[in-house]
Enzyme design. Structure first.
Site, mmCIF file in Angstrom:
data_model
loop_
_atom_site.group_PDB
_atom_site.id
_atom_site.type_symbol
_atom_site.label_atom_id
_atom_site.label_comp_id
_atom_site.label_asym_id
_atom_site.label_seq_id
_atom_site.Cartn_x
_atom_site.Cartn_y
_atom_site.Cartn_z
ATOM 1 N N CYS A 234 17.296 37.369 5.574
ATOM 2 C CA CYS A 234 18.597 36.782 5.922
ATOM 3 C C CYS A 234 18.551 35.261 5.860
ATOM 4 O O CYS A 234 19.555 34.610 5.605
ATOM 5 C CB CYS A 234 19.078 37.277 7.277
ATOM 6 S SG CYS A 234 17.964 37.049 8.643
ATOM 7 N N VAL B 75 21.442 33.150 4.138
ATOM 8 C CA VAL B 75 22.314 32.227 4.875
ATOM 9 C C VAL B 75 22.375 30.868 4.176
ATOM 10 O O VAL B 75 23.438 30.255 4.065
ATOM 11 C CB VAL B 75 21.857 32.070 6.343
ATOM 12 C CG1 VAL B 75 22.623 30.953 7.038
ATOM 13 C CG2 VAL B 75 22.045 33.376 7.092
#
Lengths: 500, 519
Positions: free
Chosen positions: B153, B157
């Site tokens: 992630c 991001v």
């Protein structure tokens, strides 16, 4: 195996140096240069192990390390049993670390105790885009409603939190106010911070300082009458019950343990620790920070100890006792004497089965050095060791107090290096983690997980040493290792010929 | 002192001794600031009530004990199913330590995977340099034939572009220009591990079929008679894929298993560590474009992959983790229809043996109520099997199931008289399940290892089927698919039922009738 016991130290050193040179050949030049600084052959008399440490892992090499979140949620905070630890971010981090570390505790799980539960904000795309602060606030409300007996909340940040600019401190403060000063601790342990678990330990220690100690009213009455013999166990995570088999010895020698950090620990114990007369520190790496802070702020001395194996246990009991009066010093001698027959019996039983066997370690925290004494008590020899996330002060302690001349040292070892080292050194036992276990067992090398005690334990204290000895014996002397080669594939043994 | 060298006590027994019990009681009383035991008891009872259930189900933000993991785990699972392929996850390194541990704890096998080890500077400047160095190191050290890239992630991001990064890395000489580096973006904050499986599988097929990220001509499909098979994220992959191969071979169908990790998660202990073992060859992965059809055993693991394949002109068929007679019937009949080959007598006999076993045992299962949780397809497969055994899958829950999934489960309930009182719970977690088990009790719970907490708290006996299974060994070696797999599931359920009957009838002079020798 044990081919090396026939070799001289000089030969071993030469072999190890050659081995290092050989593994470095696999790397692209830039990487080889960087990795070379992490590998060494220990020279006795040196003040450290001669390796660089606590620097970034190299991309793509298969480091064994974890992250800051693992250091905070997984190690320091997770075991505090009466608080709810929110894995704040996407679902995975909390899921993979859910109840995996065997931090034993007593309590009614889900009601007043929460260690083996997975609380997460389970971030979705909209939380990344719009921020997760409102969700976090709502989570705290829902926790209060559904888990009313929790004694506090921590927010364990996963990677996205710091990247999307959430203000978990503001949420924590406002919710703490709303809930009458409830302990709510925001922890900035996003996984990309630092180079390993280690920074997560430090951040978690600082969070206790800032959000537990500093919030205590100065005039708060102690919950118990202080005594001259109050100590706190710092840096024992009660894996398989380690802190319990340690605590019992401290109590038997006349001390009173007022807190466990953090295995089977509670918020009340954290809060009471500034009242301790001495902090006894097992895992230096993960909790030296808070020990130093308590020394500076509250004047509490701290003392490192080692409860692996009878030699180090006796040494440690005496060292701890030296901070107290004769009553405690006599207590230490009494405890040592009490367990001597048990230790003699354990060593009599297992040492003959383990004498001369060699071990290679690669673990985290304190174990790459602390367990060496326990192996030596059994007549075994650690021929290689390394740390996942040590700093130079760990390597100093290792060099000055533990390893022998010629020991192979490998910091933040890569999968490739470790496999090659073991292949060449051929130890009788490897002690490392779950990711390494099956690699070496496939190779036919006996193995024990030295993070989780391979689902056994405790290993600390006198009671623990009996288990440690039994486990090492059963790993090395299991009949399975005689069967790894099919009989028809084994090299033919020379035929005995009758003398003419 | 209870410890002895003669009989070494470990944690099971050691702490039950009086010294430790006294010590722990004292610790609690003196230092833990414990709650009033009466209050603990009151809350414990309250948490069993319909009132608590209502509050629990009103949760909007908090997730407690979910039954799902994140995307990259699925991507790593796919990658190791291809010949000499090293999974490479771009982002923070801790994630990779977690995936490897998770897979090793389930399969009791090594799990090889590398990370690009991004840290704070990469968060600011992007992870391009980590990709460049990481690919070069992994390529040189572990000599993979292919490196399959996915993301954590963190990388998602900050918006790292895998396509561009891999291209740049090749230009910088990290790996040869023609070297295979398929990729998939696998954000942890979207879907779950089954989504990651889907994205990674599609990424690999896209790579081989559609021009290797613009570096080669797209493959021209020349249809042949082969059938592709995709298993999906499956904790039983070792046993299942072997069983599926057996079925294909019995039927005489030429096939390609896409993502065949059945051997890499089942290597022998013979003195050699095999980082890579078996797997779909890269040639077969490419040639899979020519197949007549692709079958997915788990619909929700291939929601993007199957349409992608269909766009290449193949027929695609998906199942919901078929378990039992009708599920396997539908599977082999689909194979027969697509291939034009008859179902051989040997499979009819296998089928007959499963029906025979059900006939022998169904009296013990008939009418029993079950709660099931797990991945969406597994839940559907198990619910269907229970219904054909005359049992009731009273609660069916998938944390990673959505509304559309719930409708499919409802349709399964509606098709059987035994489904009348059954309910489906999409997007709920195991703390919801706890309330269900207290307020609407069932006879048995089916789920993964984490179900043991529910078993302890609610007294509902747990039958371990699912992923992960950490606390029982070697279950992944036995198939749950095919007629043989149906038999294994049947026996697993029966063993627990019989054990429970014995456990409840074993007190002499009190409850010793029904403690029967013959059943």
């Amino acid at each position: 195996m044990s081919v090396i016991e026939k070799q001289s130290v000089a030969e071993i050193k030469a072999r190890n140096k050659e081995l290092i040179a050989e593994v470095l050949k696999v790397y692209p030049e830039k990487t080889a240069k960087r990795r070379a600084k992490h590998l060494n052959v220990h020279e006795s008399g040196k003040s450290d192990c001669g390796v660089k440490s606590n620097i970034k892992s190299i991309p793509g090499v298969m480091t064994i390390r974890g992250c800051a979140y693992a250091g905070s949620k997984g190690v320091v905070w997770g075991p505090i049993k009466d608080m709810i630890h929110i894995s704040h971010g996407p679902v995975g981090c909390g899921q993979y670390s859910w109840a995996a570390r065997r931090n034993y505790y007593i309590g009614t799980t889900g009601i007043d105790t929460f260690v083996t539960m997975q609380f997460t904000s389970d971030f979705q795309e909209k939380d990344i885009v719009f921020g997760g602060d409102k969700k976090l606030a709502k989570i705290m409300d829902e926790i209060q409603e559904l888990f009313p007996l929790n004694n506090g909340i921590t927010v364990q940040s996963e990677c996205p939190i710091g990247l999307i600019g959430d203000d978990i401190e503001a949420v924590s403060k406002s919710k703490s106010k709303e809930y009458d000063g409830k302990t709510i601790v925001p922890v900035r342990c996003e996984g990309f911070r630092g180079v390993s678990q280690s920074l997560g330990h430090h951040i978690a220690n600082d969070a206790i300082r800032d959000w537990v100690f500093d919030k205590l009213p100065a005039d708060a009455a102690p919950r118990f009458e202080p005594s001259d013999y109050d100590v706190a166990i710092i840096g024992d995570y009660n894996i398989g019950g380690d802190a319990w088999s340690s605590r019992i010895l401290l109590e038997e020698m006349g001390l009173r343990v007022i807190a466990q950090w953090s295995g089977d620990g509670s918020l009340a114990e954290l809060e009471a620790t500034p009242k301790a007369k001495l902090n006894v520190l097992h895992c230096y790496r993960s909790m030296n920070y808070i020990s130093r802070h308590m020394e500076e702020k509250f004047g509490i001395p701290w003392c490192e100890y080692n409860f692996f194996g009878p030699s180090k246990i006796a040494e440690s009991l005496r060292k701890i006792a030296s901070y107290f009066d004769d009553k405690i010093k006599e207590g230490a001698e009494r405890v040592i004497a009490k367990y001597q027959p048990l230790m003699d019996a354990v060593i009599a039983k297992y040492r003959p089965r383990l004498e001369g066997k060699t071990v290679m370690l690669f673990v985290g925290g304190l174990r790459p050095r602390h367990v060496i004494g326990a192996y030596e008590d059994l007549g075994m020899e650690v021929v290689g060791t390394g740390y996942e996330f040590a700093h130079n002060d760990d390597y100093q302690r290792t060099a000055q107090h533990y390893v022998k001349d010629g020991t192979l040292i490998y910091d933040d070892v890569t999968g490739y290096e470790f496999e090659k080292f073991v292949e060449k050194v051929q130890p009788d036992l490897v002690g490392s983690g779950i990711k390494e276990k099956y690699v070496f067992q496939k190779m036919g090398v006996p193995f024990r997980q030295m993070h989780s005690w391979d689902y056994s334990g405790p290993y600390h204290g006198y009671d623990g040493f009996a288990i440690f000895a039994r486990d090492m014996d059963m790993a090395i002397n299991s009949p399975v290792w005689k069967m790894t080669k099919a009989p028809w594939k084994q090299a033919p043994k020379p035929l005995l010929q009758a003398a003419e | 002192m209870t410890q002895s060298a003669e009989h070494v006590l470990d944690h099971f027994e050691l702490f039950r001794g009086p010294e430790y019990q006294q010590m722990l009681a004292n610790k609690k009383k003196m230092f833990e600031n414990p709650r009033d035991p009466a209050e603990v008891e009151r809350i414990r009872e309250w948490a069993k009530t319909p009132e608590y259930r209502e509050k629990n189900f009103a949760r909007e933000a908090l997730t407690v004990n979910p039954a799902k993991a994140c995307q990259p785990l699925g991507a790593v699972f796919v990658a190791v199913g291809f010949e000499k392929t090293l999974p490479f996850v771009h982002g923070s390194q801790g994630c990779v330590a977690y995936y490897r541990s998770h897979l090793s704890r389930h399969f009791k096998e090594p799990s090889s995977c590398v990370s690009s080890s991004m840290t704070e500077d990469a968060a600011v400047f992007g992870g391009l340099n980590n990709m460049i160095d990481g690919l070069a190191n992994a390529y040189n050290m572990y000599k993979p034939k292919m490196i399959a890239v996915s993301t954590t992630c963190m990388a998602e991001v900050i918006g790292d572009d895998l396509n561009a990064f891999i291209k740049t890395s090749k230009e910088k000489g990290s790996v040869p220009a023609e070297y295979d580096v398929p990729f998939a973006h696998t954000p942890a904050f979207v879907g779950s591990h089954v989504t990651g499986y889907d994205n990674a599988m599609k990424g690999i097929l896209d790579h081989f079929w559609d021009g290797k990220a613009g570096t080669a001509p797209k493959l021209e499909r020349v249809p042949n008679e082969k059938i592709n098979f995709i298993g999906g994220f499956d904790g039983y992959t070792v046993g299942n894929i072997r069983e599926v191969k057996h079925i294909f071979e019995e039927m005489g169908i030429e096939y390609t298993i896409l993502g065949d990790n059945s051997n890499v998660f089942d290597t022998p202990t013979d003195g050699e560590f095999r980082m890579y073992e078996g797997g779909t060859t890269l040639e077969d992965a490419a040639n899979a474009v020519h197949a007549k059809a692709t079958i997915s055993m788990q619909h929700y693991c291939t929601e993007k992959t199957l349409p992608f394949i269909a766009n290449h002109g193949q027929e695609v068929v998906s199942f919901h983790h078929p378990v039992g007679v009708s599920g396997t019937d539908a599977f082999v009949m689909a194979l027969s229809r697509i291939s034009g080959k008859e179902i051989p007598e040997s499979l009819a006999v296998e089928r007959g043996r499963l029906v025979d076993a059900i006939a022998d045992s169904s009296a013990h299962i008939h009418g029993k109520k079950f709660a099931i949780y797990g991945d969406p397809d597994l839940c559907l497969g198990l619910a269907s099997f229970l219904l054909e055994l005359g049992a009731e899958p009273t609660h069916v829950l998938a944390t990673n199931g959505n509304k559309e999934w719930a409708e499919r489960v409802q349709a399964v309930f509606d098709a059987s008289p035994f489904g009348k009182n059954c309910h489906v719970y999409p997007g709920k977690d195991l703390w919801h399940m706890r309330s269900l088990l207290f307020t609407e009790p069932v006879d048995f719970l089916i789920g993964n290892t984490y179900g043991k907490y529910l078993e302890r708290d609610t007294g509902t006996p747990l039958i371990r089927i699912g992923f992960p299974i950490f606390d029982r060994h070697h279950k992944h070696r036995y198939p749950v698919w095919g007629y043989q797999g149906g038999l294994n599931v049947l026996v697993t359920i029966l063993d627990k039922i019989f054990d429970e009957i014995d456990r409840n009838t074993n007190v002499p002079a009190k409850s010793d009738y029904s403690f029967d020798i013959i059943r």
